[in-house]
Design an enzyme around this catalytic site. Structure first.
Site, short mmCIF file in Angstrom:
data_model
loop_
_atom_site.label_atom_id
_atom_site.label_comp_id
_atom_site.label_asym_id
_atom_site.label_seq_id
_atom_site.Cartn_x
_atom_site.Cartn_y
_atom_site.Cartn_z
N CYS A 105 -25.06 -0.09 27.88
CA CYS A 105 -25.94 0.73 27.06
C CYS A 105 -25.76 2.16 27.57
O CYS A 105 -25.91 2.43 28.76
CB CYS A 105 -27.39 0.27 27.26
SG CYS A 105 -28.62 1.38 26.54
N GLU A 114 -29.86 -3.12 14.90
CA GLU A 114 -30.81 -4.09 15.47
C GLU A 114 -31.50 -4.90 14.37
O GLU A 114 -31.91 -6.02 14.59
CB GLU A 114 -31.86 -3.38 16.33
CG GLU A 114 -31.36 -2.93 17.71
CD GLU A 114 -31.02 -4.09 18.67
OE1 GLU A 114 -31.66 -5.16 18.58
OE2 GLU A 114 -30.10 -3.93 19.48
N HIS A 141 -23.97 0.15 20.23
CA HIS A 141 -24.29 -0.39 18.91
C HIS A 141 -23.31 0.09 17.84
O HIS A 141 -23.19 -0.54 16.79
CB HIS A 141 -25.70 0.03 18.47
CG HIS A 141 -26.80 -0.71 19.19
ND1 HIS A 141 -27.14 -0.45 20.49
CD2 HIS A 141 -27.64 -1.69 18.78
CE1 HIS A 141 -28.14 -1.23 20.84
NE2 HIS A 141 -28.46 -2.00 19.82
N ASP A 154 -28.14 -4.71 27.92
CA ASP A 154 -28.24 -3.67 26.89
C ASP A 154 -29.69 -3.66 26.40
O ASP A 154 -30.46 -4.58 26.64
CB ASP A 154 -27.30 -3.98 25.73
CG ASP A 154 -27.41 -2.95 24.61
OD1 ASP A 154 -27.38 -1.74 24.92
OD2 ASP A 154 -27.55 -3.34 23.45
N SER A 155 -30.01 -2.60 25.64
CA SER A 155 -31.32 -2.52 25.00
C SER A 155 -31.49 -3.57 23.91
O SER A 155 -32.60 -3.84 23.48
CB SER A 155 -31.51 -1.14 24.40
OG SER A 155 -30.57 -0.94 23.37
N CYS A 158 -22.44 4.92 21.98
CA CYS A 158 -23.55 3.97 21.97
C CYS A 158 -22.92 2.63 21.64
O CYS A 158 -22.12 2.53 20.70
CB CYS A 158 -24.57 4.36 20.90
SG CYS A 158 -25.85 3.11 20.66
#
Lengths: 282, 282
Positions: A85, A164, A198, A22-23, A196
């Site tokens: 992601c 994040e 996240h 993932d990012s 997403c």
């Protein structure tokens, strides 16, 4: 430079790990579900937190980063790669499938499939990063299976930085989420894809804003289910007596990553920083 | 006699149908979900209602019947075979996978996977025919993925005849269902696998008996999702402009079959009786 990847091994063994990338920390929502649904599978997780968020980056850059990470992760001889992601799935999934000879699972089709199973009125919302929404990848995936669906896509670029930075519990967060989603609360969608990885960190807030009549679809649950389906069909489910020890790698601050990850996974982990190994290629 | 099956075609095309087979009308619960989740897929359905129920039959007999039906269905050049019968899946899935070179999906692993996703306390109930429960197939599937689960299996031989005779709405049915499930209502399971594709016909009764704290897992939903996952990963999702016309075949009374099927699917269908073609082999 162009990145070329080839898996040279002839045989894949069931004890090899599942690589998840993932990012940043978002893919941990997928990792957590894989751990829960497949407790015998060993995971090698890579979060590119140094370069997160991917959402606002040009597609070509996201593609190159994703190929770099896949190339890096192949040293662990994974039996499967999970691109956890949405932005990276939208731009690089098909290419990576061509480059490696192990199964590659993205997060867009599982989410689309779950929405099709869930919606009753055929009106589906999708939220994601700019990259994901602009790519039209969910719309394409949904319509390829069920052409009569009506889809409303909405980019929510504010969400990933909140997660994040570990701010998903803060007071301001509700206001930001609520403002972002206003357009959708006024629509008649009956399910909303969290497009997403996240976003499950914010799911209780999103659910509060959208109300009880909109079902939230987390790519995480669905992707873990797809991982399970594909491993089973390929005869690749792990056989183990003991719980496996997972590996966590990130390109950014390992302490920040560890703090967020331990809170989300509800267990202690060790995180290795791997800045040099990844960025040497780019 | 032994039945040998080979698919001789070299290429599989996306427009070819998905073949679904069952001992009778039970597999229609799977067919309905496939139609809903994959509205572009054409279905050829075969119900062996002449020889239903399969549950009390010896494994070897069920195996032979299943191979016969698969052999018969191959004339329609399906791109996938769905064994929408738990009893047949338990005894013949692996063998059929070896015999044909198209994907073969059963109903046991999808149900097991859904239960693993759903359970919170790790205590899972399974109801099925004698054949399914005696085979231990669910226990094996569940434990192979998540060894710490506790599983209670219960055979409910009374249920299939109720459904095949179209009696699922009758008054007596509640009493029969309630008596059968008594042992499970006294346990602490938090999810119950409907380990027979006939049981969704009785799901509102079963749900009433089990109470709101036990989630019911229908193999139908989960199997359709697995069909979708596999077709996607193999690049085999149909591309169509118009709704496909499905085909329904049964070995027993086509009128009884049509009546139950139309009520369940909520649309008019045509049913062809095919006694001779199937039973010629046995």
């Amino acid at each position: 430079m162009e990145v070329t990847i080839i898996v040279r091994r002839k045989r894949v063994f069931v004890q090899q790990p599942v690589a998840i990338l993932d990012s940043g920390v978002g893919g941990l929502t997928v990792a957590k579900e894989v751990m829960r649904q497949l407790p015998l599978e060993k995971i090698v997780y890579f979060g590119d937190s140094l370069r997160a968020p991917y959402g606002p980056r040009p597609a070509e850059e996201v593609r190159k980063f994703t190929l770099q990470i896949v190339d890096y992760l192949l040293q662990f001889q994974p039996k499967m790669i999970v691109i956890a992601c949405n932005t990276a799935t939208a731009v690089a999934l098909e290419e990576i499938r061509q480059l490696v000879d192990i199964p590659v699972v993205g997060v867009i089709h599982p989410g689309a499939r779950a929405a099709i199973t869930t919606t009753r009125n055929g009106q589906v919302g999708v939220i994601g990063t700019e990259g994901t929404i602009l790519s039209g990848a969910y719309e394409k995936a949904l319509k390829s299976i069920s052409p009569s669906l009506e889809i409303i896509g909405l980019a929510c670029p504010q969400f990933v930085p909140l997660v994040e930075q570990g701010l998903s519990g803060q007071e301001d967060t509700y206001r930001i989420v609520s403002e972002c989603l206003q357009q959708l609360t006024e629509s008649s969608i009956d399910c909303l894809i969290l497009g997403c990885t996240h976003y499950p960190f914010l799911s209780s807030l999103i659910s509060e804003v959208m109300g009880p009549n909109v079902a939230l679809i987390s790519s995480a649950d669905e992707t873990a289910r797809e991982v399970s389906t594909i491993l089973y069909h390929k005869g690749l489910l792990a056989k183990r007596i003991q719980k496996p020890v997972h590996q966590f790698l990130c390109s950014g601050d390992p302490e920040l990553f560890r703090r967020i990850a331990e809170q989300w996974l509800n267990e202690e982990i060790k995180v290795n920083s791997v800045v040099w190994q990844v960025t040497r290629i780019g």
